[in-house]
Design a protein around this motif. Structure first.
Motif, PDB file in Angstrom:
ATOM      1  N   ASP A 168      31.858  90.542  10.998  1.00 62.22           N
ATOM      2  CA  ASP A 168      31.824  90.985  12.399  1.00 62.22           C
ATOM      3  C   ASP A 168      30.491  90.752  13.104  1.00 62.22           C
ATOM      4  O   ASP A 168      30.463  90.600  14.323  1.00 62.22           O
ATOM      5  CB  ASP A 168      32.188  92.475  12.494  1.00 62.22           C
ATOM      6  N   ASN A 169      29.395  90.736  12.372  1.00 64.15           N
ATOM      7  CA  ASN A 169      28.091  90.571  13.035  1.00 64.15           C
ATOM      8  C   ASN A 169      27.531  89.152  12.881  1.00 64.15           C
ATOM      9  O   ASN A 169      26.356  88.923  13.129  1.00 64.15           O
ATOM     10  CB  ASN A 169      27.077  91.585  12.492  1.00 64.15           C
ATOM     11  N   ILE A 171      26.985  85.386  13.909  1.00 62.39           N
ATOM     12  CA  ILE A 171      26.974  84.496  15.067  1.00 62.39           C
ATOM     13  C   ILE A 171      26.648  83.087  14.570  1.00 62.39           C
ATOM     14  O   ILE A 171      25.709  82.899  13.790  1.00 62.39           O
ATOM     15  CB  ILE A 171      25.898  84.927  16.107  1.00 62.39           C
ATOM     16  N   LYS A 196      22.266  91.457  13.909  1.00 69.27           N
ATOM     17  CA  LYS A 196      23.150  90.288  13.843  1.00 69.27           C
ATOM     18  C   LYS A 196      22.656  89.301  12.784  1.00 69.27           C
ATOM     19  O   LYS A 196      21.449  89.120  12.582  1.00 69.27           O
ATOM     20  CB  LYS A 196      23.220  89.585  15.200  1.00 69.27           C
ATOM     21  N   LYS A 239      32.129  85.512  13.567  1.00 70.71           N
ATOM     22  CA  LYS A 239      32.924  86.182  14.602  1.00 70.71           C
ATOM     23  C   LYS A 239      32.796  85.452  15.936  1.00 70.71           C
ATOM     24  O   LYS A 239      33.772  85.284  16.663  1.00 70.71           O
ATOM     25  CB  LYS A 239      32.436  87.626  14.754  1.00 70.71           C
ATOM     26  N   ALA A 296      30.985  89.766  20.073  1.00 67.08           N
ATOM     27  CA  ALA A 296      30.933  90.263  18.690  1.00 67.08           C
ATOM     28  C   ALA A 296      31.614  91.620  18.559  1.00 67.08           C
ATOM     29  O   ALA A 296      32.123  91.972  17.482  1.00 67.08           O
ATOM     30  CB  ALA A 296      29.486  90.355  18.227  1.00 67.08           C
TER      31      ALA A 296
END
Length: 332
Positions: A168-169, A171, A196, A239, A296
């Motif tokens: 989920d975090n 990038i 992140k 994500k 996110a």
């Protein structure tokens, strides 16, 4: 089997980036269509670093015409696709030559002034987007332009798609250490968002050295010259896919990101208008960090809508049909 030459710079064939992937995809599609795509590139006047003065730019291509023509003539090729505007003068020797630009004379891109004179004599082109087709007509009066996307690898997009593996975090950014691509913004984002995990992926090993000039926060993971399997595996786990380039001719990773169901954050420049789906968000330097964090935090692991849109608009199937129609018209 009919031969078609694909003229690219040596460095474009050697890097694990858009041009090389396009070349291999076109060769595979050509084989299915009964067309032998022959790779052609000059061997001299090239550098491993395309920003060195005098190397790897349109004016440098001019000294390579003898080498390129020797390869074309020796293979008895009379249809050529060239990807660099410096080879526009092939039209003087081969009536059937068409530009598929890997770059474009836009002020955001290095060498834009140098590219413009070559575009004045282009008469036929294939481009990736409707935006570029419009620009070819508006700026250079070129109206014989066919739009064919560079289709993503459907097999990979199906094989590696698993929303359960999304972090989920995480990038993901894919690009180059070039001012146009804005790696500095990604580093700043990571510094301001230590919660992140930011992956920065570069297409060539040469960027391993150039990235040493930055202070890289501990939450950034740098990757270089990944294989397509590695790219799709990593793409699946992220994500959010974020592009912050000023201008793009290809935007291949963006179409792959849509195909993998990513939440996409992209520039609001009209060259990205084709990246348009439910969970694709356009922004700029003023709001990108907020948009990335917003994307996110969306309570979905993946976007089915983005994935469906990509398969309909940018798949390898769409690319193959585009080239089938193009070759049927071009090769009589």
């Amino acid at each position: 089997m009919t031969k078609v030459g694909l003229v690219m710079r040596k460095i474009q064939f050697t890097e694990a980036q858009g041009p090389r992937i396009f070349a291999e995809r076109l060769k595979a599609i050509g084989k299915e269509l009964g067309i032998d795509i022959v790779f052609i590139s000059p061997e001299r006047h090239v550098s491993g670093y395309d920003w060195l003065p005098g190397y790897e730019h349109e004016k440098g291509d001019l000294v390579n015409y003898d080498i390129v023509l020797d390869q074309i003539y020796s293979q008895k090729i009379d249809h050529v696709i060239y990807t660099v505007s410096g080879f526009t003068y092939l039209k003087m020797f081969l009536k059937n030559s068409v530009l598929f630009p890997h770059s474009f004379p836009d002020p955001a891109l290095t060498g834009y002034e140098m590219m413009k004179p070559f575009y004045q004599i282009v008469d036929k082109a294939i481009v990736q987007t409707e935006f570029l087709k419009g620009e070819m007509a508006r700026h250079f009066g070129v109206h014989d332009v066919t739009v064919i996307p560079i289709g993503f690898n459907e097999t990979m997009a199906k094989k590696y798609y698993d929303p359960k593996l999304v972090v989920d975090n995480r990038i993901l950014w894919i690009g180059r250490d070039e001012e146009n691509r804005r790696p500095d913004l990604v580093i700043e984002y990571a510094r301001k968002n230590p919660d992140k995990e930011v992956f920065m992926v570069f297409g060539g090993e040469r960027y391993r050295e150039s990235m040493k000039k930055y202070q890289i926060p501990s939450n950034i993971k740098l990757k270089f010259a990944l294989s397509q399997d590695e790219i799709f595996t990593l793409m699946n786990s992220a994500k959010v896919y974020w592009s912050c380039s000023k201008f793009d001719t290809f935007a291949m990773p963006l179409t792959e990101a849509l195909a993998m169901g990513k939440m996409v954050v992209k520039p609001e420049h009209p060259c990205y208008d084709h990246i348009s789906a439910k969970h694709s968000f356009s922004g700029n330097e003023k709001n990108w960090f907020e948009l990335v964090n917003m994307a996110a935090s969306i309570p979905l692991k993946a976007s089915i809508e983005n994935r469906d849109y990509a398969f309909d608009a940018f798949s390898n199937t769409v690319m193959k049909e585009g080239y089938r129609q193009f070759f049927n018209e071009w090769i009589k």
